[in-house]
Design an enzyme around this catalytic site. Structure first.
Site, mmCIF file in Angstrom:
data_model
loop_
_atom_site.group_PDB
_atom_site.id
_atom_site.type_symbol
_atom_site.label_atom_id
_atom_site.label_comp_id
_atom_site.label_asym_id
_atom_site.label_seq_id
_atom_site.Cartn_x
_atom_site.Cartn_y
_atom_site.Cartn_z
ATOM 1 N N LYS A 48 0.824 -1.203 0.000
ATOM 2 C CA LYS A 48 0.000 0.000 0.000
ATOM 3 C C LYS A 48 0.856 1.250 0.000
ATOM 4 O O LYS A 48 0.387 2.331 -0.314
ATOM 5 C CB LYS A 48 -0.872 0.037 1.266
ATOM 6 C CG LYS A 48 -1.748 -1.153 1.455
ATOM 7 C CD LYS A 48 -2.340 -1.093 2.894
ATOM 8 C CE LYS A 48 -2.922 -2.424 3.248
ATOM 9 N NZ LYS A 48 -3.102 -2.594 4.695
ATOM 10 N N GLU A 105 7.963 2.157 -6.654
ATOM 11 C CA GLU A 105 8.103 1.738 -5.247
ATOM 12 C C GLU A 105 8.194 2.952 -4.323
ATOM 13 O O GLU A 105 8.642 4.016 -4.728
ATOM 14 C CB GLU A 105 9.380 0.898 -5.086
ATOM 15 C CG GLU A 105 9.144 -0.596 -5.141
ATOM 16 C CD GLU A 105 8.516 -1.155 -3.858
ATOM 17 O OE1 GLU A 105 7.899 -0.389 -3.084
ATOM 18 O OE2 GLU A 105 8.634 -2.365 -3.627
ATOM 19 N N ASP A 109 14.854 -0.591 1.006
ATOM 20 C CA ASP A 109 15.623 -0.671 2.245
ATOM 21 C C ASP A 109 16.651 -1.792 2.075
ATOM 22 O O ASP A 109 17.698 -1.578 1.480
ATOM 23 C CB ASP A 109 14.632 -0.927 3.387
ATOM 24 C CG ASP A 109 15.272 -0.888 4.759
ATOM 25 O OD1 ASP A 109 16.381 -0.381 4.893
ATOM 26 O OD2 ASP A 109 14.636 -1.379 5.721
ATOM 27 N N LYS A 137 17.195 3.848 0.769
ATOM 28 C CA LYS A 137 17.925 3.799 2.044
ATOM 29 C C LYS A 137 19.076 2.806 1.854
ATOM 30 O O LYS A 137 18.973 1.647 2.239
ATOM 31 C CB LYS A 137 16.946 3.315 3.122
ATOM 32 C CG LYS A 137 17.236 3.869 4.469
ATOM 33 C CD LYS A 137 16.167 3.734 5.530
ATOM 34 C CE LYS A 137 15.145 2.694 5.539
ATOM 35 N NZ LYS A 137 14.362 2.585 6.774
ATOM 36 N N VAL A 159 11.214 5.797 8.504
ATOM 37 C CA VAL A 159 10.409 6.980 8.175
ATOM 38 C C VAL A 159 8.948 6.602 7.929
ATOM 39 O O VAL A 159 8.640 5.466 7.575
ATOM 40 C CB VAL A 159 10.975 7.708 6.936
ATOM 41 C CG1 VAL A 159 12.326 8.332 7.242
ATOM 42 C CG2 VAL A 159 11.092 6.777 5.734
ATOM 43 N N ASP A 165 4.152 3.521 6.439
ATOM 44 C CA ASP A 165 3.443 3.317 7.704
ATOM 45 C C ASP A 165 4.359 2.824 8.817
ATOM 46 O O ASP A 165 5.456 2.322 8.590
ATOM 47 C CB ASP A 165 2.332 2.280 7.521
ATOM 48 C CG ASP A 165 2.890 0.855 7.426
ATOM 49 O OD1 ASP A 165 3.762 0.616 6.566
ATOM 50 O OD2 ASP A 165 2.484 -0.003 8.226
ATOM 51 N N ARG A 171 0.260 6.739 7.179
ATOM 52 C CA ARG A 171 0.352 6.765 5.719
ATOM 53 C C ARG A 171 -0.197 8.077 5.158
ATOM 54 O O ARG A 171 0.193 8.501 4.072
ATOM 55 C CB ARG A 171 -0.450 5.614 5.101
ATOM 56 C CG ARG A 171 0.093 4.222 5.400
ATOM 57 C CD ARG A 171 -0.620 3.212 4.503
ATOM 58 N NE ARG A 171 -0.466 1.840 4.954
ATOM 59 C CZ ARG A 171 0.580 1.056 4.673
ATOM 60 N NH1 ARG A 171 1.568 1.520 3.964
ATOM 61 N NH2 ARG A 171 0.619 -0.186 5.097
HETATM 62 P P1 IMP Z 1 13.004 -4.050 1.888
HETATM 63 O O1 IMP Z 1 12.538 -5.391 1.411
HETATM 64 O O2 IMP Z 1 13.848 -4.153 3.136
HETATM 65 O O3 IMP Z 1 13.705 -3.232 0.817
HETATM 66 O O4 IMP Z 1 11.748 -3.255 2.411
HETATM 67 C C1 IMP Z 1 10.790 -2.804 1.556
HETATM 68 C C2 IMP Z 1 9.519 -2.494 2.289
HETATM 69 O O5 IMP Z 1 9.704 -2.350 3.702
HETATM 70 C C3 IMP Z 1 8.984 -1.151 1.826
HETATM 71 O O6 IMP Z 1 8.185 -1.288 0.653
HETATM 72 C C4 IMP Z 1 8.216 -0.688 3.034
HETATM 73 O O7 IMP Z 1 6.928 -1.257 3.042
HETATM 74 C C5 IMP Z 1 9.002 -1.247 4.204
HETATM 75 N N1 IMP Z 1 9.954 -0.247 4.730
HETATM 76 C C6 IMP Z 1 11.294 -0.252 4.635
HETATM 77 N N2 IMP Z 1 11.839 0.819 5.245
HETATM 78 C C7 IMP Z 1 10.795 1.530 5.732
HETATM 79 C C8 IMP Z 1 10.691 2.773 6.460
HETATM 80 O O8 IMP Z 1 11.671 3.462 6.772
HETATM 81 N N3 IMP Z 1 9.433 3.159 6.768
HETATM 82 C C9 IMP Z 1 8.312 2.465 6.429
HETATM 83 N N4 IMP Z 1 8.365 1.313 5.751
HETATM 84 C C10 IMP Z 1 9.591 0.844 5.405
#
Ligand code: IMP
Length: 190
Positions: A48, A105, A109, A137, A159, A165, A171
């Site tokens: 979302k 996206e 992260d 990030k 964040v 969220d 959100r």
């Molecule tokens: P990744 O798989 O670690 O790259 O994370 C991706 C998903 O984690 C994003 O699409 C977000 O839903 C969530 N996410 C990662 N970092 C944050 C943050 O700082 N705030 C909120 N959601 C995050």
């Protein structure tokens, strides 16, 4: 209790203002419009968190686009950590065979979610597959991913806002901010 006071006062610091986000989204929209000038483009957004970004970005693009939506959830992690185990809650509505596809996206992260998604969508034989993210990030990246369009590179802070969220809240903030540490402490994980 006044909901709006609680909403904003949970934010310790505004990282990106509404104006900064709007300016960046216009820039990204202009670049994408120019890069795909003669090619029909399909934007695939991931619910979302990407909802506000997708809504603004598609209106900043002035070439014909199709849109589609997916929803994924990572499981086995916590409310601030991704696990890399991804479950598809909503798949694409239409075929992307032979299409130029741009994934939209909210934030990259660790990169684990996107890495899964890229492999999944490549399996559907698009003509091309590129990535646009509002926030990057890089500090916590676990898999190397080439990002084609990046709005902002941000420090290693959790964040919220503009779609992002914590526990499904925040959100609807129009800016991106960092939560007060007290909001996390004592909060149940998951
Ligand atoms: P990744 O798989 O670690 O790259 O994370 C991706 C998903 O984690 C994003 O699409 C977000 O839903 C969530 N996410 C990662 N970092 C944050 C943050 O700082 N705030 C909120 N959601 C995050």
């Amino acid at each position: 209790m006044n909901q709006s006071i609680t909403l904003h006062s949970d934010v310790a610091q505004i990282l990106l203002t509404e104006d900064e986000i709007a300016t960046k989204v216009r820039e990204l929209g202009a670049r994408i419009s120019s890069d795909y000038r003669d090619r029909p483009l399909t934007l695939v957004s991931v619910l979302k968190g990407s909802l506000p970004f997708m809504a603004d970005l598609m209106r900043a693009i002035d070439i014909p686009v199709r849109i589609d939506l997916m929803e994924v959830s990572s499981y086995g992690g916590s409310s601030t950590e991704s696990s890399g185990l991804v479950r598809i809650l909503k798949d694409l509505s239409a075929s992307i065979v032979g299409e130029d596809v741009l994934i939209v996206e909210d934030i990259i992260d660790t990169g684990l979610t996107l890495n899964y998604l890229i492999r999944y969508l490549r399996g559907k034989a698009p003509a091309s597959l590129r990535i646009c993210t509002l926030l990057d990030k890089p500090a916590r990246r676990l898999v190397e991913i080439k990002l084609d369009y990046t709005g902002f590179t941000i420090p290693d802070q959790f964040v919220v806002g503009y779609g992002l969220d914590y526990g499904e809240l925040y959100r609807n903030l129009r800016y991106v901010g960092v939560l007060r540490p007290e909001v996390y402490s004592g909060a149940p994980e998951g």
